[in-house]
Design a protein around this motif. Structure first.
Motif, PDB file in Angstrom:
ATOM      1  N   PHE A  49       0.951  -1.551  -0.366  1.00 43.78           N
ATOM      2  CA  PHE A  49      -0.078   0.125  -0.066  1.00 43.78           C
ATOM      3  C   PHE A  49       1.337   1.300   0.128  1.00 43.78           C
ATOM      4  CE2 PHE A  49      -2.851  -2.747   1.468  1.00 43.78           C
ATOM      5  CZ  PHE A  49      -4.374  -2.689   1.442  1.00 43.78           C
ATOM      6  N   THR A  50       2.037   0.799   1.022  1.00 40.35           N
ATOM      7  CA  THR A  50       2.621   2.410   0.715  1.00 40.35           C
ATOM      8  C   THR A  50       3.095   3.067  -0.627  1.00 40.35           C
ATOM      9  OG1 THR A  50       3.519   2.369   3.145  1.00 40.35           O
ATOM     10  CG2 THR A  50       5.014   3.680   1.604  1.00 40.35           C
ATOM     11  N   SER A  51       3.525   1.011  -1.564  1.00 47.17           N
ATOM     12  CA  SER A  51       4.196   1.688  -2.634  1.00 47.17           C
ATOM     13  C   SER A  51       3.362   2.280  -3.838  1.00 47.17           C
ATOM     14  CB  SER A  51       4.914   0.686  -3.297  1.00 47.17           C
ATOM     15  OG  SER A  51       3.170  -0.403  -3.772  1.00 47.17           O
ATOM     16  N   VAL A  55       3.125   6.414  -8.020  1.00 49.06           N
ATOM     17  CA  VAL A  55       2.280   6.997  -9.384  1.00 49.06           C
ATOM     18  C   VAL A  55       1.859   8.201  -9.466  1.00 49.06           C
ATOM     19  CG1 VAL A  55      -0.038   7.299 -11.434  1.00 49.06           C
ATOM     20  CG2 VAL A  55       1.475   4.736 -10.273  1.00 49.06           C
ATOM     21  N   GLY A  56       1.224   9.019  -8.155  1.00 46.28           N
ATOM     22  CA  GLY A  56       1.103  10.230  -7.700  1.00 46.28           C
ATOM     23  C   GLY A  56       2.480  11.307  -7.369  1.00 46.28           C
ATOM     24  N   ILE A  57       3.036  10.828  -7.046  1.00 49.71           N
ATOM     25  CA  ILE A  57       4.504  11.530  -6.839  1.00 49.71           C
ATOM     26  C   ILE A  57       4.934  11.355  -8.348  1.00 49.71           C
ATOM     27  CG2 ILE A  57       6.998  11.331  -6.385  1.00 49.71           C
ATOM     28  CD1 ILE A  57       6.255   9.667  -3.837  1.00 49.71           C
ATOM     29  N   ILE A 224       0.260   7.281   7.913  1.00 52.53           N
ATOM     30  CA  ILE A 224       1.186   5.524   8.618  1.00 52.53           C
ATOM     31  C   ILE A 224       0.239   5.155   8.813  1.00 52.53           C
ATOM     32  CG2 ILE A 224       1.866   4.342  10.781  1.00 52.53           C
ATOM     33  CD1 ILE A 224       4.248   5.920  11.086  1.00 52.53           C
ATOM     34  N   VAL A 225      -1.142   6.137   9.692  1.00 52.76           N
ATOM     35  CA  VAL A 225      -2.488   5.813   9.593  1.00 52.76           C
ATOM     36  C   VAL A 225      -2.992   5.617   8.404  1.00 52.76           C
ATOM     37  CG1 VAL A 225      -4.758   6.389  10.425  1.00 52.76           C
ATOM     38  CG2 VAL A 225      -2.328   7.227  12.073  1.00 52.76           C
ATOM     39  N   CYS A 226      -3.081   5.845   7.401  1.00 54.41           N
ATOM     40  CA  CYS A 226      -3.720   5.397   5.998  1.00 54.41           C
ATOM     41  C   CYS A 226      -3.418   4.206   5.927  1.00 54.41           C
ATOM     42  CB  CYS A 226      -3.620   6.987   4.609  1.00 54.41           C
ATOM     43  SG  CYS A 226      -4.678   8.208   4.651  1.00 54.41           S
ATOM     44  N   VAL A 227      -1.612   3.667   6.044  1.00 51.25           N
ATOM     45  CA  VAL A 227      -1.380   2.498   5.327  1.00 51.25           C
ATOM     46  C   VAL A 227      -1.944   1.359   6.900  1.00 51.25           C
ATOM     47  CG1 VAL A 227       0.586   1.147   5.462  1.00 51.25           C
ATOM     48  CG2 VAL A 227       0.746   3.240   4.936  1.00 51.25           C
ATOM     49  N   GLY A 228      -1.956   2.059   7.751  1.00 52.66           N
ATOM     50  CA  GLY A 228      -2.523   0.805   8.599  1.00 52.66           C
ATOM     51  C   GLY A 228      -3.772   0.792   8.632  1.00 52.66           C
ATOM     52  N   ILE A 229      -4.664   1.704   7.544  1.00 51.29           N
ATOM     53  CA  ILE A 229      -6.249   1.170   7.316  1.00 51.29           C
ATOM     54  C   ILE A 229      -5.976   0.330   6.401  1.00 51.29           C
ATOM     55  CG2 ILE A 229      -8.209   2.417   7.181  1.00 51.29           C
ATOM     56  CD1 ILE A 229      -7.474   5.028   8.386  1.00 51.29           C
ATOM     57  N   SER A 230      -5.623   0.597   5.557  1.00 53.10           N
ATOM     58  CA  SER A 230      -5.602  -0.217   4.278  1.00 53.10           C
ATOM     59  C   SER A 230      -5.446  -1.351   4.385  1.00 53.10           C
ATOM     60  CB  SER A 230      -4.927  -0.003   3.361  1.00 53.10           C
ATOM     61  OG  SER A 230      -4.807   1.986   3.194  1.00 53.10           O
ATOM     62  N   VAL A 231      -4.624  -1.815   5.124  1.00 58.73           N
ATOM     63  CA  VAL A 231      -3.581  -3.252   5.421  1.00 58.73           C
ATOM     64  C   VAL A 231      -4.779  -3.868   6.640  1.00 58.73           C
ATOM     65  CG1 VAL A 231      -2.006  -4.403   7.320  1.00 58.73           C
ATOM     66  CG2 VAL A 231      -1.182  -2.745   5.688  1.00 58.73           C
ATOM     67  N   ALA A 232      -5.723  -3.005   7.609  1.00 57.22           N
ATOM     68  CA  ALA A 232      -6.871  -3.673   8.340  1.00 57.22           C
ATOM     69  C   ALA A 232      -8.055  -4.507   7.910  1.00 57.22           C
ATOM     70  CB  ALA A 232      -7.133  -3.057   9.457  1.00 57.22           C
ATOM     71  N   PHE A 233      -8.194  -3.355   6.576  1.00 58.95           N
ATOM     72  CA  PHE A 233      -9.526  -3.029   5.778  1.00 58.95           C
ATOM     73  C   PHE A 233      -9.730  -4.786   5.030  1.00 58.95           C
ATOM     74  CE2 PHE A 233     -12.216  -3.021   2.276  1.00 58.95           C
ATOM     75  CZ  PHE A 233     -13.378  -2.380   2.894  1.00 58.95           C
ATOM     76  N   ARG A 251      -4.702   3.466  -6.909  1.00 61.42           N
ATOM     77  CA  ARG A 251      -4.085   4.624  -6.740  1.00 61.42           C
ATOM     78  C   ARG A 251      -4.622   5.784  -6.404  1.00 61.42           C
ATOM     79  NH1 ARG A 251      -3.923   2.655 -12.212  1.00 61.42           N
ATOM     80  NH2 ARG A 251      -5.412   3.921 -13.888  1.00 61.42           N
ATOM     81  N   ASN A 252      -6.261   5.803  -7.167  1.00 68.04           N
ATOM     82  CA  ASN A 252      -6.711   7.204  -6.737  1.00 68.04           C
ATOM     83  C   ASN A 252      -7.216   6.717  -5.952  1.00 68.04           C
ATOM     84  OD1 ASN A 252      -5.510   7.743  -9.805  1.00 68.04           O
ATOM     85  ND2 ASN A 252      -6.982   7.077 -10.137  1.00 68.04           N
ATOM     86  N   GLY A 253      -7.323   5.786  -4.730  1.00 69.61           N
ATOM     87  CA  GLY A 253      -8.455   5.534  -3.903  1.00 69.61           C
ATOM     88  C   GLY A 253      -7.852   6.562  -2.526  1.00 69.61           C
ATOM     89  N   LEU A 254      -8.682   6.550  -1.921  1.00 69.27           N
ATOM     90  CA  LEU A 254      -8.206   8.253  -0.870  1.00 69.27           C
ATOM     91  C   LEU A 254      -7.367   8.637   0.400  1.00 69.27           C
ATOM     92  CD1 LEU A 254      -9.647  10.169   0.515  1.00 69.27           C
ATOM     93  CD2 LEU A 254     -10.993   8.933   2.207  1.00 69.27           C
ATOM     94  N   PHE A 255      -7.105   6.664   0.523  1.00 69.84           N
ATOM     95  CA  PHE A 255      -6.274   6.713   1.588  1.00 69.84           C
ATOM     96  C   PHE A 255      -4.466   7.176   0.659  1.00 69.84           C
ATOM     97  CE2 PHE A 255      -9.658   4.175   3.391  1.00 69.84           C
ATOM     98  CZ  PHE A 255      -9.290   5.294   4.692  1.00 69.84           C
ATOM     99  N   THR A 256      -4.625   6.778  -0.696  1.00 64.10           N
ATOM    100  CA  THR A 256      -3.442   6.473  -1.348  1.00 64.10           C
ATOM    101  C   THR A 256      -3.233   8.042  -1.635  1.00 64.10           C
ATOM    102  OG1 THR A 256      -3.679   4.481  -2.542  1.00 64.10           O
ATOM    103  CG2 THR A 256      -2.068   6.101  -3.789  1.00 64.10           C
ATOM    104  N   ALA A 257      -4.175   8.760  -1.372  1.00 64.43           N
ATOM    105  CA  ALA A 257      -3.956  10.514  -2.664  1.00 64.43           C
ATOM    106  C   ALA A 257      -3.174  11.073  -0.953  1.00 64.43           C
ATOM    107  CB  ALA A 257      -6.247  10.645  -2.610  1.00 64.43           C
TER     108      ALA A 257
END
Length: 354
Positions: A49-51, A55-57, A224-233, A251-257
């Motif tokens: 999820f961190t990776s 694309v956004g970068i 870190i929180v966004c990645v954690g939520i993605s992992v948990a979900f 790549r366009n998801g809220l937590f990625t953005a």
């Protein structure tokens, strides 16, 4: 003039190119099939999820570099658009021939099939980036006029609308299961354009005093929180356990953005504090110039190094084998890009003197 080049753009491009490889080397359904312990699975998901910020970068850095430039229509279309379309055709031709060589025969080559396919879809998944980037370049003269006419506040509002329509709405659908009306899904505020203009906003329009250390720390925690939520979900989703990827990793998801924004804020704070020697700047610049080729060729290198990776999993731990695989793919792809860059520069130099 080179001393004024912001090395943070080169650093971001290098990091993003490596993150693309990280993204494409972590096959989540395969990890589930092979079976790993909970800690390893969580770590792989976190890296995956961190990776997704890569694309956004890329789009944000491109916007920061291209939007402020003053160029005529002919320069944009004759040089930038034509160049990226040429790269797209050559890269597609390479992967088409590779596909024929691996699975069929080069005697089955069809020019009609090649052009029909290249118009409808990419030959390989990574090539979609060239299609999207070509579209941005075609619109670049108009995007520049739009940005020139907008204040900083209007930039913020525009980027906010892109995040709402391009990231929040799709993520809301995924997490809630509620289907949102098509009236809220039109692409006027896409995240591709949002990232492009967001890079210009953060790196060119926002005052340097805006990026304080406390903001950078908050951005890191938020990521870190966004990645954690993605992992948990992901781990709690039954469809995922059955081998289906869910859309939270988009790549366009809220937590990625949000993670992309956090990365850009941290990067700008770091750029305001860090100093680099001229030689270090040149190293960053040289590696950054090869990132496009690294991106284009890494899929081919991944396929060719696949047997070596499988062999290494029998000798090393899952993390060590994966990291070694990613570093090898990145190194070989980058070396190939640097070699091609050298040949192109040598040809330009010879043509200039002739």
């Amino acid at each position: 003039m080179e001393t004024k080049r912001n090395p943070i753009f080169d650093i971001l491009k290098i990091v993003a190119s490596f993150l693309v490889i990280v993204n494409h080397t972590i096959n989540i359904p395969e990890v589930i099939t092979f079976g790993v312990d909970a800690a390893t699975l969580s770590g792989l998901l976190a890296a995956f999820f961190t990776s997704k910020v890569a694309v956004g970068i890329f789009f944000a850095v491109s916007g920061a570099l291209l939007i402020p430039k003053i160029e005529s229509f002919s320069v944009v279309y004759r040089q930038r658009v034509l160049k990226i379309l040429t790269v797209l055709v050559l890269a597609s031709l390479f992967y088409y021939c590779f596909q024929l060589y691996e699975y069929q025969s080069l005697r089955d080559f069809s020019l009609f099939y090649f052009f029909r396919t290249i118009i409808s879809e990419p030959f390989r998944v990574p090539l979609w980036f060239l299609y999207t980037f070509a579209g941005l370049l075609i619109c670049l003269p108009f995007i520049r006029v739009l940005c020139q006419s907008m204040s900083r506040k209007e930039h913020l509002i525009f980027c906010g609308l892109c995040i709402f329509f391009g990231s929040f709405i799709p993520t809301l659908e995924t997490m809630s299961g509620i289907s949102v009306s098509p009236l809220l899904q039109y692409g006027y505020f896409s995240m591709t354009l949002g990232y492009f203009i967001l890079g210009h906003l953060i790196f060119n329009l926002m005052p340097t005093r805006t990026f304080r250390r406390s903001y950078a720390v908050f951005a890191a925690i938020t990521m870190i929180v966004c990645v954690g939520i993605s992992v948990a979900f992901t781990r709690n989703d039954p469809a995922f356990i059955n081998g289906s990827l869910i859309r939270l990793d988009d790549r366009n998801g809220l937590f990625t953005a949000v993670s992309v924004i956090a990365t850009l804020v941290i990067s700008q704070w770091f750029a305001n504090k860090a100093t680099f020697a001229c030689r270090t700047r040149m190293v960053f610049k040289t590696l950054a110039n090869a990132t496009l080729m690294t991106y284009l060729i890494h899929e081919f290198v991944l396929i060719k190094l696949r047997p070596l990776y499988i062999l290494s999993t029998n000798i090393l731990s899952p993390w060590s084998a994966l990291l070694l695989h990613q570093i090898l793919v990145f190194a070989i792809s980058t070396l190939f890009g640097l070699f091609l860059q050298y040949l192109l520069n040598k040809r330009r130099h010879q043509s200039h003197h002739s």
